[in-house]
Motif scaffolding. Structure first.
Motif, PDB file in Angstrom:
ATOM      1  N   VAL A   1      29.688 -58.060  42.589  1.00 13.84           N
ATOM      2  CA  VAL A   1      29.805 -58.927  43.763  1.00 13.84           C
ATOM      3  C   VAL A   1      28.792 -58.470  44.803  1.00 13.84           C
ATOM      4  CG1 VAL A   1      31.317 -59.763  45.587  1.00 13.84           C
ATOM      5  CG2 VAL A   1      32.252 -59.326  43.314  1.00 13.84           C
ATOM      6  N   THR A   2      27.887 -59.365  45.165  1.00 12.90           N
ATOM      7  CA  THR A   2      26.832 -59.014  46.129  1.00 12.90           C
ATOM      8  C   THR A   2      27.093 -59.575  47.516  1.00 12.90           C
ATOM      9  OG1 THR A   2      25.546 -60.962  45.494  1.00 12.90           O
ATOM     10  CG2 THR A   2      25.120 -58.916  44.291  1.00 12.90           C
ATOM     11  N   GLY A   3      28.111 -60.399  47.643  1.00  7.54           N
ATOM     12  CA  GLY A   3      28.410 -60.982  48.948  1.00  7.54           C
ATOM     13  C   GLY A   3      29.592 -61.926  48.866  1.00  7.54           C
ATOM     14  N   VAL A   4      29.897 -62.533  49.982  1.00  6.87           N
ATOM     15  CA  VAL A   4      31.013 -63.476  50.058  1.00  6.87           C
ATOM     16  C   VAL A   4      30.587 -64.667  50.911  1.00  6.87           C
ATOM     17  CG1 VAL A   4      33.331 -63.862  50.992  1.00  6.87           C
ATOM     18  CG2 VAL A   4      32.851 -61.780  49.735  1.00  6.87           C
ATOM     19  N   LYS A   5      30.917 -65.858  50.437  1.00  9.02           N
ATOM     20  CA  LYS A   5      30.737 -67.056  51.256  1.00  9.02           C
ATOM     21  C   LYS A   5      32.025 -67.310  52.030  1.00  9.02           C
ATOM     22  CE  LYS A   5      27.559 -69.472  48.115  1.00  9.02           C
ATOM     23  NZ  LYS A   5      27.390 -70.673  47.259  1.00  9.02           N
ATOM     24  N   LEU A   6      31.897 -67.459  53.329  1.00 12.03           N
ATOM     25  CA  LEU A   6      33.049 -67.730  54.178  1.00 12.03           C
ATOM     26  C   LEU A   6      33.010 -69.180  54.637  1.00 12.03           C
ATOM     27  CD1 LEU A   6      33.077 -64.479  56.355  1.00 12.03           C
ATOM     28  CD2 LEU A   6      34.402 -64.965  54.292  1.00 12.03           C
ATOM     29  N   TYR A   7      34.135 -69.862  54.510  1.00 15.33           N
ATOM     30  CA  TYR A   7      34.211 -71.276  54.870  1.00 15.33           C
ATOM     31  C   TYR A   7      35.192 -71.476  56.022  1.00 15.33           C
ATOM     32  CZ  TYR A   7      32.300 -71.859  50.135  1.00 15.33           C
ATOM     33  OH  TYR A   7      31.532 -71.776  48.996  1.00 15.33           O
ATOM     34  N   SER A   8      34.881 -72.434  56.867  1.00 13.22           N
ATOM     35  CA  SER A   8      35.831 -72.874  57.892  1.00 13.22           C
ATOM     36  C   SER A   8      35.899 -74.395  57.857  1.00 13.22           C
ATOM     37  CB  SER A   8      35.404 -72.394  59.283  1.00 13.22           C
ATOM     38  OG  SER A   8      34.176 -72.993  59.666  1.00 13.22           O
ATOM     39  N   VAL A   9      37.120 -74.914  57.880  1.00  9.23           N
ATOM     40  CA  VAL A   9      37.342 -76.361  57.836  1.00  9.23           C
ATOM     41  C   VAL A   9      38.013 -76.776  59.134  1.00  9.23           C
ATOM     42  CG1 VAL A   9      38.429 -78.271  56.601  1.00  9.23           C
ATOM     43  CG2 VAL A   9      37.631 -76.256  55.330  1.00  9.23           C
ATOM     44  N   THR A  10      37.364 -77.659  59.875  1.00 10.64           N
ATOM     45  CA  THR A  10      37.936 -78.161  61.125  1.00 10.64           C
ATOM     46  C   THR A  10      38.145 -79.664  61.014  1.00 10.64           C
ATOM     47  OG1 THR A  10      35.714 -78.418  62.070  1.00 10.64           O
ATOM     48  CG2 THR A  10      36.868 -76.355  62.515  1.00 10.64           C
ATOM     49  N   CYS A  11      39.202 -80.150  61.645  1.00 11.69           N
ATOM     50  CA  CYS A  11      39.565 -81.569  61.525  1.00 11.69           C
ATOM     51  C   CYS A  11      39.843 -82.180  62.890  1.00 11.69           C
ATOM     52  CB  CYS A  11      40.809 -81.723  60.652  1.00 11.69           C
ATOM     53  SG  CYS A  11      40.610 -81.145  58.960  1.00 11.69           S
ATOM     54  N   LYS A  12      39.655 -83.485  62.961  1.00 13.35           N
ATOM     55  CA  LYS A  12      40.006 -84.251  64.153  1.00 13.35           C
ATOM     56  C   LYS A  12      40.762 -85.503  63.741  1.00 13.35           C
ATOM     57  CE  LYS A  12      36.231 -82.689  67.137  1.00 13.35           C
ATOM     58  NZ  LYS A  12      35.087 -83.097  67.992  1.00 13.35           N
ATOM     59  N   GLY A  13      41.604 -85.978  64.653  1.00 15.11           N
ATOM     60  CA  GLY A  13      42.413 -87.155  64.379  1.00 15.11           C
ATOM     61  C   GLY A  13      41.581 -88.415  64.253  1.00 15.11           C
ATOM     62  N   SER A  14      42.207 -89.481  63.794  1.00 15.75           N
ATOM     63  CA  SER A  14      41.471 -90.713  63.509  1.00 15.75           C
ATOM     64  C   SER A  14      41.006 -91.400  64.785  1.00 15.75           C
ATOM     65  CB  SER A  14      42.341 -91.666  62.691  1.00 15.75           C
ATOM     66  OG  SER A  14      43.477 -92.054  63.431  1.00 15.75           O
ATOM     67  N   THR A  15      39.866 -92.043  64.679  1.00 16.12           N
ATOM     68  CA  THR A  15      39.301 -92.788  65.798  1.00 16.12           C
ATOM     69  C   THR A  15      38.436 -93.918  65.260  1.00 16.12           C
ATOM     70  OG1 THR A  15      37.884 -92.655  67.757  1.00 16.12           O
ATOM     71  CG2 THR A  15      37.325 -91.228  65.916  1.00 16.12           C
ATOM     72  N   VAL A  16      38.323 -94.981  66.047  1.00 11.05           N
ATOM     73  CA  VAL A  16      37.432 -96.081  65.680  1.00 11.05           C
ATOM     74  C   VAL A  16      36.092 -95.960  66.406  1.00 11.05           C
ATOM     75  CG1 VAL A  16      39.326 -97.671  65.205  1.00 11.05           C
ATOM     76  CG2 VAL A  16      38.372 -97.555  67.517  1.00 11.05           C
ATOM     77  N   ASP A  17      35.979 -94.941  67.249  1.00  7.59           N
ATOM     78  CA  ASP A  17      34.766 -94.748  68.049  1.00  7.59           C
ATOM     79  C   ASP A  17      33.718 -93.993  67.235  1.00  7.59           C
ATOM     80  OD1 ASP A  17      32.866 -94.475  69.966  1.00  7.59           O
ATOM     81  OD2 ASP A  17      34.018 -93.092  71.238  1.00  7.59           O
ATOM     82  N   LYS A  18      32.762 -94.706  66.683  1.00  6.23           N
ATOM     83  CA  LYS A  18      31.723 -94.077  65.867  1.00  6.23           C
ATOM     84  C   LYS A  18      30.806 -93.182  66.691  1.00  6.23           C
ATOM     85  CE  LYS A  18      31.608 -97.815  62.455  1.00  6.23           C
ATOM     86  NZ  LYS A  18      30.779 -98.847  61.777  1.00  6.23           N
ATOM     87  N   ARG A  19      30.782 -93.389  68.005  1.00 10.57           N
ATOM     88  CA  ARG A  19      29.930 -92.555  68.855  1.00 10.57           C
ATOM     89  C   ARG A  19      30.422 -91.120  68.914  1.00 10.57           C
ATOM     90  NH1 ARG A  19      30.364 -96.197  74.119  1.00 10.57           N
ATOM     91  NH2 ARG A  19      32.527 -95.990  73.382  1.00 10.57           N
ATOM     92  N   SER A  20      31.685 -90.908  68.539  1.00  7.58           N
ATOM     93  CA  SER A  20      32.220 -89.546  68.561  1.00  7.58           C
ATOM     94  C   SER A  20      31.798 -88.737  67.340  1.00  7.58           C
ATOM     95  CB  SER A  20      33.751 -89.585  68.642  1.00  7.58           C
ATOM     96  OG  SER A  20      34.302 -90.157  67.458  1.00  7.58           O
ATOM     97  N   PHE A  21      31.227 -89.403  66.336  1.00  4.53           N
ATOM     98  CA  PHE A  21      30.792 -88.699  65.133  1.00  4.53           C
ATOM     99  C   PHE A  21      29.423 -88.068  65.366  1.00  4.53           C
ATOM    100  CE2 PHE A  21      33.077 -92.397  62.860  1.00  4.53           C
ATOM    101  CZ  PHE A  21      34.312 -91.818  63.122  1.00  4.53           C
ATOM    102  N   PRO A  22      29.179 -86.900  64.805  1.00  6.44           N
ATOM    103  CA  PRO A  22      27.847 -86.296  64.945  1.00  6.44           C
ATOM    104  C   PRO A  22      26.805 -87.119  64.200  1.00  6.44           C
ATOM    105  CG  PRO A  22      29.174 -85.065  63.363  1.00  6.44           C
ATOM    106  CD  PRO A  22      30.092 -86.057  64.007  1.00  6.44           C
ATOM    107  N   THR A  23      25.587 -87.098  64.713  1.00 10.30           N
ATOM    108  CA  THR A  23      24.491 -87.776  64.019  1.00 10.30           C
ATOM    109  C   THR A  23      23.988 -86.889  62.891  1.00 10.30           C
ATOM    110  OG1 THR A  23      22.790 -86.822  65.439  1.00 10.30           O
ATOM    111  CG2 THR A  23      23.815 -88.900  66.166  1.00 10.30           C
TER     112      THR A  23
END
Length: 586
Positions: free
Chosen positions: A155-177
């Motif tokens: 084993v030469t290393g470890v990949k670390l993951y983070s998962v973040t979530c947000k509630g539903s929205t119809v506002d597409k402007r809130s999504f990252p480009t």
């Protein structure tokens, strides 16, 4: 302090190692209040994004049994001010750990895999670890993950993951480009080149909305797209994408052209269950006339005719055609046969009218007496294998074996009649449409196995037909795709048990189904930015979905999901961001 942490890392390693090596065990407790599960990554939506085809460890809060006195009642609500959503935790479902506790577990896991820590035996490579989180941090973290990076057995290393979530929205402007996602990736990975890939899923067949009411369906056909050169978030998949159909069909859907055939098979299953248990729950009759009276009328019809056998065949075909006109029109065009013989027509009458064991016995008694006294000379198919068909063949030579219609004999005889008839129906369609050959169907049509197994194999064949007819009718797939799908289903069911939850895959060109998805909203859309190669590849992904990708939190939002079959102009999406960091040990 350092030695204490290393000691805990060693303890954590030993517990995970023991769970990993025991094939008979799939869970264990750690520190009494943490449950470690061993499962497949594709069973968890968020984990499936990165570890879908491998075994993983999942850490979550141990849920006390309902019978225990210290059992927690009710629900605990944690409000997240930054995301404006509530997280509801129920004791019945999986429970998350605090973000702080999740970080501690990731630290222990990373230490246990680090060959630079001499006090820990890091030669054993653990499965990837994923920890459920309660979103108590400002980012709204729902998962932390860790995956060893190996070169050979080291084993030469470890990949670390983070998962973040947000509630539903119809506002597409809130999504990252797309550019913002690239910049987020560059912050973590300062590599010279990046690749961008898109993916999307559309629902082609499933639940529908009728007069503002959702009609749920157990059947579904979705299509997954994958493509490169993404230009914007939520863009339509290009026709150059690779596309895969995911087909899951449950029998008994009233919308299916196979529904009438399903009801016929259900009656067959009722008879098979009667032989197995000795008890029968008769289905509601479809005919108001009793089975005995229908049989009498049919025999009188045959007795009164003075036509030749050839004329009788023509009349049988005509009678069948007239009778089938009352069936659903779509069903007719698929499985209608105009050459039903005497036994098959008798089966149709009996399966729609019998309500008791006595009905079956008395009806068959009338038929056998008519044969014995040479009152009728019915026509049957040459390859018929039922007991009644054999008696009819004997009647041609005026030599009929004695049949004692006692015990389960009448049920067996009726079951054999149905098996014969339905087998011919299925052969008629599959061979007629040139989807397979009799040789490839031999396993499903064999009469060498017992009656129970014959019914099981016929149910498999019915499920195959449900899949093929659904794809042919509702998706209008061309012949070559239906042929490949047929072969795939046949091959699967020759060695696997009956399973309506099975999802069959089929590669397809997007142009063949573009008319089905281009005016619809995706149920899932994602983009992935990646850099590096092989085990050191790192990825940042952003997913939009019509439902959350986590099952241990429930989002309270102002935008209910109303995207079934694209019936709204602006669908609401939940968003999920997965970030990856690479920690090297050397």
């Amino acid at each position: 302090m350092g030695s204490k942490v290393i000691s805990k890392a060693e303890e954590f390693l030993n517990i995970c190692r023991s769970l990993q090596e025991k094939e008979s065990s799939d869970s264990c407790l750690y520190e009494e209040d943490i449950q470690i599960l061993k499962t497949n990554g594709d069973k968890i939506a968020a984990v499936n994004l990165y570890c879908g085809n491998q075994t993983v460890f999942v850490c979550e809060k141990a849920v006390p049994k309902l019978s225990e006195p210290n059992d927690e009642q009710g629900m605990e609500t944690i409000s997240d001010a930054d995301d404006g959503c509530d997280v509801l935790q129920t004791e019945q479902g999986p429970q998350p750990l605090t973000v702080t506790k999740a970080r501690q577990l990731l630290s222990l896991y990373t230490l246990s895999q680090n060959s630079g820590v001499s006090a820990v035996d890091s030669s054993f490579v653990l499965h990837p670890l994923w920890v459920r989180c309660d979103m108590s941090d400002p980012a709204g973290t729902t998962w932390f993950g860790a995956e060893p990076v190996s070169v050979g057995n080291k084993v030469t290393g470890v990949k670390l993951y983070s998962v973040t979530c947000k509630g539903s929205t119809v506002d597409k402007r809130s999504f990252p480009t797309l550019e913002e996602l690239k910049q987020e990736h560059k912050k973590r990975h300062n590599l010279p080149s990046m690749g961008v890939k898109g993916n999307a899923r559309f629902s082609l067949f499933g639940s529908t909305v009728l007069e503002n009411t959702i009609i749920e369906s157990q059947s579904s056909v979705t299509v997954d797209f994958k493509w490169s050169h993404v230009e914007s978030v939520l863009e339509d998949p290009p026709l150059s994408s690779t596309a895969t159909l995911n087909i899951k069909v449950s029998s008994g859907d009233m919308r299916s052209p196979m529904f009438e055939m399903y009801r016929e098979l259900e009656f067959l299953q009722t008879l098979a269950d009667c032989l197995k248990t000795g008890e029968t729950e008769w289905l509601e009759p479809l005919e108001s006339t009793s089975a005995v009276n229908l049989t009498k009328a049919y025999l009188e019809e045959l007795q009164n005719t003075a036509q030749t056998s050839q004329d009788q065949v023509a009349k049988t075909a005509e009678t069948t055609k007239l009778k089938s006109e009352t069936d659903p029109p779509i069903f007719n065009c698929f499985l209608e046969r105009g050459n039903l013989d005497f036994v098959e027509q008798l089966w149709i009458r009996l399966r729609k009218s019998v309500t008791s064991y006595e009905d079956v016995r008395d009806s068959l008694k009338l038929v056998i007496e008519a044969l014995r006294y040479n009152d009728i000379k019915p026509w049957i198919h040459r390859d018929s294998s039922s007991s009644l068909s054999k008696l009819i063949l004997q009647s041609y030579h005026q030599q009929i074996d004695h049949v004692s219609l006692t015990d389960v004999t009448p049920i067996i005889m009726l079951l054999e009649m149905g098996l014969d008839k339905i087998r011919k129906d299925y052969i008629n369609y599959l061979i007629g449409e040139e989807l397979t050959t009799l040789n490839h169907l031999s396993y499903f049509l064999s009469t060498e196995v017992d009656l129970q197994e014959q019914v099981v194999r016929l149910r498999k064949l019915h499920h195959l037909l449900e899949i093929i007819v659904t794809c042919g009718t509702f998706l209008a797939l061309p012949y070559d795709r239906l042929f490949l799908l047929t072969q795939s289903c046949l091959q699967h069911y020759k060695t696997s048990p009956y399973d309506e939850e099975r999802e069959f895959k089929l590669q397809i060109k997007p142009a063949l189904i573009s008319h089905l998805y281009q005016k619809e909203h995706p149920v899932m859309w994602g983009v992935e930015v990646s850099s590096g190669h092989g085990p050191r590849e790192v990825r940042t992904s952003f997913q939009l979905s019509d439902r959350p990708l986590v099952d241990h939190v429930v989002f309270e939002t102002d935008y209910p999901n109303e995207t079934v079959n694209g019936d709204t102009e602006e669908p609401a999406f939940f968003s999920t961001m997965v970030c990856c960091s690479l920690v090297s040990f050397t």
